[in-house]
Design a protein around this motif. Structure first.
Motif, PDB file in Angstrom:
ATOM      1  N   ALA A  87      78.630  -0.487  -7.163  1.00  0.00           N
ATOM      2  CA  ALA A  87      78.178  -1.859  -6.940  1.00  0.00           C
ATOM      3  C   ALA A  87      78.582  -2.345  -5.552  1.00  0.00           C
ATOM      4  O   ALA A  87      77.787  -2.969  -4.844  1.00  0.00           O
ATOM      5  CB  ALA A  87      78.750  -2.780  -8.013  1.00  0.00           C
ATOM      6  N   ARG A  88      79.810  -2.062  -5.155  1.00  0.00           N
ATOM      7  CA  ARG A  88      80.278  -2.478  -3.825  1.00  0.00           C
ATOM      8  C   ARG A  88      79.436  -1.865  -2.725  1.00  0.00           C
ATOM      9  O   ARG A  88      79.038  -2.553  -1.773  1.00  0.00           O
ATOM     10  CB  ARG A  88      81.739  -2.063  -3.628  1.00  0.00           C
ATOM     11  CG  ARG A  88      82.305  -2.389  -2.244  1.00  0.00           C
ATOM     12  CD  ARG A  88      83.536  -1.576  -1.943  1.00  0.00           C
ATOM     13  NE  ARG A  88      83.231  -0.150  -1.924  1.00  0.00           N
ATOM     14  CZ  ARG A  88      84.169   0.805  -1.919  1.00  0.00           C
ATOM     15  NH1 ARG A  88      85.448   0.494  -1.957  1.00  0.00           N
ATOM     16  NH2 ARG A  88      83.803   2.083  -1.897  1.00  0.00           N
ATOM     17  N   ASP A  89      79.147  -0.577  -2.841  1.00  0.00           N
ATOM     18  CA  ASP A  89      78.401   0.111  -1.782  1.00  0.00           C
ATOM     19  C   ASP A  89      76.992  -0.452  -1.644  1.00  0.00           C
ATOM     20  O   ASP A  89      76.496  -0.638  -0.519  1.00  0.00           O
ATOM     21  CB  ASP A  89      78.359   1.615  -2.067  1.00  0.00           C
ATOM     22  CG  ASP A  89      79.740   2.264  -1.973  1.00  0.00           C
ATOM     23  OD1 ASP A  89      80.668   1.624  -1.430  1.00  0.00           O
ATOM     24  OD2 ASP A  89      79.889   3.405  -2.450  1.00  0.00           O
ATOM     25  N   HIS A  90      76.337  -0.726  -2.759  1.00  0.00           N
ATOM     26  CA  HIS A  90      75.003  -1.303  -2.688  1.00  0.00           C
ATOM     27  C   HIS A  90      75.050  -2.752  -2.199  1.00  0.00           C
ATOM     28  O   HIS A  90      74.173  -3.189  -1.438  1.00  0.00           O
ATOM     29  CB  HIS A  90      74.323  -1.235  -4.055  1.00  0.00           C
ATOM     30  CG  HIS A  90      73.809   0.125  -4.403  1.00  0.00           C
ATOM     31  ND1 HIS A  90      74.531   1.029  -5.149  1.00  0.00           N
ATOM     32  CD2 HIS A  90      72.647   0.754  -4.096  1.00  0.00           C
ATOM     33  CE1 HIS A  90      73.850   2.148  -5.291  1.00  0.00           C
ATOM     34  NE2 HIS A  90      72.695   2.007  -4.658  1.00  0.00           N
ATOM     35  N   ALA A  91      76.060  -3.483  -2.618  1.00  0.00           N
ATOM     36  CA  ALA A  91      76.183  -4.868  -2.164  1.00  0.00           C
ATOM     37  C   ALA A  91      76.404  -4.937  -0.655  1.00  0.00           C
ATOM     38  O   ALA A  91      75.919  -5.853   0.012  1.00  0.00           O
ATOM     39  CB  ALA A  91      77.328  -5.564  -2.902  1.00  0.00           C
ATOM     40  N   ALA A  92      77.138  -3.962  -0.120  1.00  0.00           N
ATOM     41  CA  ALA A  92      77.376  -3.936   1.330  1.00  0.00           C
ATOM     42  C   ALA A  92      76.069  -3.771   2.089  1.00  0.00           C
ATOM     43  O   ALA A  92      75.852  -4.410   3.133  1.00  0.00           O
ATOM     44  CB  ALA A  92      78.341  -2.811   1.672  1.00  0.00           C
ATOM     45  N   PHE A 149      84.253  -9.635  -5.794  1.00  0.00           N
ATOM     46  CA  PHE A 149      84.508  -8.272  -5.318  1.00  0.00           C
ATOM     47  C   PHE A 149      85.970  -8.168  -4.875  1.00  0.00           C
ATOM     48  O   PHE A 149      86.281  -7.986  -3.700  1.00  0.00           O
ATOM     49  CB  PHE A 149      83.564  -7.910  -4.171  1.00  0.00           C
ATOM     50  CG  PHE A 149      82.221  -7.409  -4.623  1.00  0.00           C
ATOM     51  CD1 PHE A 149      82.094  -6.166  -5.214  1.00  0.00           C
ATOM     52  CD2 PHE A 149      81.081  -8.178  -4.460  1.00  0.00           C
ATOM     53  CE1 PHE A 149      80.861  -5.682  -5.632  1.00  0.00           C
ATOM     54  CE2 PHE A 149      79.836  -7.713  -4.868  1.00  0.00           C
ATOM     55  CZ  PHE A 149      79.722  -6.457  -5.458  1.00  0.00           C
ATOM     56  N   ALA A 150      86.866  -8.282  -5.831  1.00  0.00           N
ATOM     57  CA  ALA A 150      88.301  -8.297  -5.553  1.00  0.00           C
ATOM     58  C   ALA A 150      88.885  -6.887  -5.598  1.00  0.00           C
ATOM     59  O   ALA A 150      88.389  -6.005  -6.314  1.00  0.00           O
ATOM     60  CB  ALA A 150      89.025  -9.176  -6.577  1.00  0.00           C
ATOM     61  N   ARG A 151      89.952  -6.697  -4.865  1.00  0.00           N
ATOM     62  CA  ARG A 151      90.641  -5.410  -4.843  1.00  0.00           C
ATOM     63  C   ARG A 151      91.109  -4.988  -6.232  1.00  0.00           C
ATOM     64  O   ARG A 151      91.265  -3.793  -6.514  1.00  0.00           O
ATOM     65  CB  ARG A 151      91.836  -5.472  -3.889  1.00  0.00           C
ATOM     66  CG  ARG A 151      91.457  -5.463  -2.427  1.00  0.00           C
ATOM     67  CD  ARG A 151      92.681  -5.630  -1.538  1.00  0.00           C
ATOM     68  NE  ARG A 151      93.731  -4.651  -1.848  1.00  0.00           N
ATOM     69  CZ  ARG A 151      94.946  -4.660  -1.317  1.00  0.00           C
ATOM     70  NH1 ARG A 151      95.283  -5.615  -0.456  1.00  0.00           N
ATOM     71  NH2 ARG A 151      95.838  -3.734  -1.650  1.00  0.00           N
ATOM     72  N   ALA A 152      91.325  -5.955  -7.105  1.00  0.00           N
ATOM     73  CA  ALA A 152      91.812  -5.656  -8.453  1.00  0.00           C
ATOM     74  C   ALA A 152      90.911  -4.685  -9.205  1.00  0.00           C
ATOM     75  O   ALA A 152      91.381  -3.941 -10.075  1.00  0.00           O
ATOM     76  CB  ALA A 152      91.945  -6.952  -9.255  1.00  0.00           C
ATOM     77  N   TYR A 153      89.622  -4.673  -8.874  1.00  0.00           N
ATOM     78  CA  TYR A 153      88.684  -3.791  -9.568  1.00  0.00           C
ATOM     79  C   TYR A 153      88.618  -2.393  -8.952  1.00  0.00           C
ATOM     80  O   TYR A 153      87.940  -1.512  -9.493  1.00  0.00           O
ATOM     81  CB  TYR A 153      87.285  -4.415  -9.569  1.00  0.00           C
ATOM     82  CG  TYR A 153      87.222  -5.707 -10.347  1.00  0.00           C
ATOM     83  CD1 TYR A 153      87.222  -5.698 -11.739  1.00  0.00           C
ATOM     84  CD2 TYR A 153      87.181  -6.941  -9.702  1.00  0.00           C
ATOM     85  CE1 TYR A 153      87.175  -6.873 -12.462  1.00  0.00           C
ATOM     86  CE2 TYR A 153      87.138  -8.125 -10.410  1.00  0.00           C
ATOM     87  CZ  TYR A 153      87.141  -8.086 -11.787  1.00  0.00           C
ATOM     88  OH  TYR A 153      87.106  -9.263 -12.504  1.00  0.00           O
TER      89      TYR A 153
END
Length: 214
Positions: free
Chosen positions: A51-56, A31-35
Motif C-alpha cells: 500500500a505504501r509503495d503504490h501510495a507513493a 501511514f505511520a511507522r507503527a504498521y
C-alpha cells in the motif's frame, strides 16, 4: 442451484459505478511507522508495504498535477484520555501516544510544509476533525482514499466521506491490512455500497486526465 454472492449482489444492483468529479483530493490515512516496524503491535507486514509503495506513486502524481494532498495521523495524550472507548478497546493504540516515533509518517511518504496534516483519535478521518470543512472550502468533490488499514480506518473514513457527499474512490492497491481476508472483505463491501474501487494506475490516469482538461 443457489446463486453466488456476486450474482446476488449483481441482481440487487450493488457495485454501481459513480460519476467522478473534476475536483479531486488525495487522502493518505495513517501511514505511520507503527504498521511497518516488526516489533510494533500494529505491524501489518507485506500488505502495508505494498500500500505504501503504490501510495507513493500516486502522491507523486498528485503533486505534479496540483491535486490537493491531505495526510492523517493518530495521536493521543499520554494515557489516551482523548481516545475514549476506542483507546481502551484497542490497547495497541498506545504506540500512537505523543512522543512515540511509531506515530510518525513512514519513510517514503514525507509530508511537505504546504500539505495538510489532520490529527485524529478515532478511526474515521472525518470524526471530530475539520476534514469535511477543509475539503468543502477547497471545492473538492471527489476523494481518492489510500492508507491503513483497510478494515479499520479506511473503511470508517470511506463511509464518512460518502456520508459527507464526496464521491469516494478507494485505491485498492494503495490500502492495506495485516491479512488478506479482512482486506478483501472490506474492499468488497465498500465497493458494493460506498465507493468505487480503482487501482493506482487508474487513479494516476484520472488525475492526469483532469489536469489536461482544466
Amino acid at each position: 442451484m443457489t446463486e453466488s454472492l456476486d450474482e446476488n449482489y449483481a441482481r440487487a444492483g450493488y457495485h454501481a459505478r459513480q460519476e467522478w468529479g473534476s475536483r479531486p483530493a488525495l487522502l493518505l490515512v495513517d501511514f505511520a511507522r507503527a504498521y511497518f516496524e516488526p516489533d510494533s503491535p500494529l505491524y501489518g507486514g507485506e500488505g502495508c508495504v505494498t500500500a505504501r509503495d503504490h501510495a507513493a506513486r500516486l502522491l507523486d502524481t498528485a503533486r505534479q498535477t496540483g491535486t490537493p494532498v491531505i495526510f492523517t495521523e493518530v495521536r493521543y495524550i499520554k494515557g489516551g484520555a482523548d481516545g475514549g472507548v476506542f483507546f481502551k478497546k484497542a490497547p495497541p493504540l498506545k504506540v500512537m501516544e505523543w512522543g512515540s516515533p511509531l506515530g510518525d509518517l513512514v519513510e517514503g511518504l514525507e509530508r511537505r510544509p504546504e500539505e495538510i496534516m489532520v490529527t485524529k483519535q478515532y478511526p474515521s478521518a472525518f470524526f471530530g476533525t475539520s476534514l469535511a470543512a477543509t475539503l468543502t472550502s477547497m471545492g473538492v468533490d471527489t476523494v481518492l482514499l489510500t492508507g491503513l488499514t483497510t478494515s479499520g480506518c479506511i473503511r470508517a473514513t470511506c463511509v464518512d466521506a460518502m456520508s459527507h457527499g464526496f464521491v469516494t474512490l478507494v485505491v485498492s492497491d494503495a490500502v492495506g491490512d495485516r491479512a488478506e481476508g479482512p482486506h478483501e472483505a472490506n474492499l468488497f463491501d465498500m465497493s458494493a455500497k460506498y465507493a468505487d474501487l480503482v487501482t493506482t494506475s487508474e487513479a494516476v490516469d484520472y488525475l492526469q486526465t483532469i489536469q489536461r482538461e482544466q
